[in-house]
Design a protein around this motif. Structure first.
Motif, short mmCIF file in Angstrom:
data_model
loop_
_atom_site.label_atom_id
_atom_site.label_comp_id
_atom_site.label_asym_id
_atom_site.label_seq_id
_atom_site.Cartn_x
_atom_site.Cartn_y
_atom_site.Cartn_z
N ILE A 263 10.88 13.85 6.54
CA ILE A 263 11.79 13.77 5.40
C ILE A 263 12.39 15.15 5.18
O ILE A 263 11.66 16.12 4.97
N THR A 264 13.72 15.21 5.22
CA THR A 264 14.43 16.47 5.04
C THR A 264 15.43 16.30 3.90
O THR A 264 16.27 15.41 3.93
N TRP A 265 15.32 17.18 2.92
CA TRP A 265 16.28 17.16 1.81
C TRP A 265 17.44 18.06 2.19
O TRP A 265 17.27 19.26 2.39
N LEU A 266 18.63 17.47 2.34
CA LEU A 266 19.82 18.24 2.70
C LEU A 266 20.30 19.07 1.52
O LEU A 266 20.84 20.16 1.69
N ASN A 267 20.12 18.55 0.33
CA ASN A 267 20.33 19.26 -0.94
C ASN A 267 19.55 18.46 -1.99
O ASN A 267 18.75 17.61 -1.64
N LYS B 154 14.06 6.89 -5.77
CA LYS B 154 13.84 6.92 -7.22
C LYS B 154 14.46 8.15 -7.87
O LYS B 154 14.49 9.23 -7.29
N ILE B 155 14.92 7.93 -9.10
CA ILE B 155 15.37 9.03 -9.96
C ILE B 155 14.50 8.97 -11.21
O ILE B 155 14.45 7.93 -11.88
N LYS C 142 12.98 11.14 -5.83
CA LYS C 142 11.74 10.92 -5.10
C LYS C 142 11.93 9.80 -4.08
O LYS C 142 12.62 8.82 -4.35
N ILE C 143 11.31 9.96 -2.93
CA ILE C 143 11.27 8.95 -1.89
C ILE C 143 9.84 8.42 -1.84
O ILE C 143 8.89 9.21 -1.77
N THR D 256 0.84 -1.18 0.00
CA THR D 256 0.00 0.00 0.00
C THR D 256 0.89 1.24 0.00
O THR D 256 1.72 1.40 0.91
N PRO D 257 0.76 2.13 -1.00
CA PRO D 257 1.54 3.37 -0.97
C PRO D 257 1.20 4.15 0.30
O PRO D 257 0.04 4.28 0.68
N PHE D 258 2.25 4.63 0.98
CA PHE D 258 2.05 5.23 2.30
C PHE D 258 2.46 6.70 2.32
O PHE D 258 1.73 7.54 2.82
N LEU D 259 3.64 7.00 1.78
CA LEU D 259 4.15 8.37 1.84
C LEU D 259 5.07 8.61 0.64
O LEU D 259 5.81 7.72 0.24
N GLU D 260 5.01 9.82 0.11
CA GLU D 260 5.83 10.16 -1.05
C GLU D 260 6.36 11.58 -0.87
O GLU D 260 5.64 12.45 -0.36
#
Length: 139
Positions: free
Chosen positions: A103-107, A76-77, A55-56, A42-46
């Protein structure tokens, strides 16, 4: 006498068909329950990177009733999975919700996922360029 034998033969044939039908329904039900408990996803978080290239995706795996659930984290890319990590969720009494994930994007190429469970916090860092994954757990 011949009619009686034909009637008995038809009775045995219909009894065998009913038994086979019940067995088939029971077998299909058991297979479905096993699939639902252990393999259904089941897709949970994106979440997407600031440049929208990476993409996570966090996907719940199975519906375990008495043990902790598992998740798959897809890195994913351009919507193609580059790396996948399976993890156990450390929740036993609390519900599994999206608020437990930060979820934190550092860059554009690095992401940090903090997972706050009942008795444990897990931090996962992934670099899309080097494909390096690091996991730290705090109990």
């Amino acid at each position: 006498m011949v009619k009686f034998m034909e009637g008995e033969k038809n009775y045995k044939n219909s009894k065998a068909k009913i038994t086979l039908g019940i067995f088939s329904i029971l077998l299909i039900s058991i297979v479905y329950v096993i699939y639902w408990l252990f393999f259904d996803t089941t897709p949970f978080l994106e979440n997407k990177s600031p440049d929208k290239i990476h993409k996570i995706e966090i996907v719940e795996k199975g519906h375990n009733l008495f043990t902790s659930t598992q998740i798959d984290i897809h890195f994913k890319i351009h919507d193609k999975t580059q790396y996948e990590r399976e993890m156990d969720i450390a929740n036993f009494l609390e519900d599994h919700t999206t608020s437990q994930y930060h979820i934190t994007w550092l860059n554009d190429d690095e992401v940090q996922i903090t997972m706050e469970y009942e008795n444990q916090t897990k931090t996962l860092e992934y670099n899309f360029v080097t494909r390096r994954l690091s996991l730290s757990e705090n109990v």
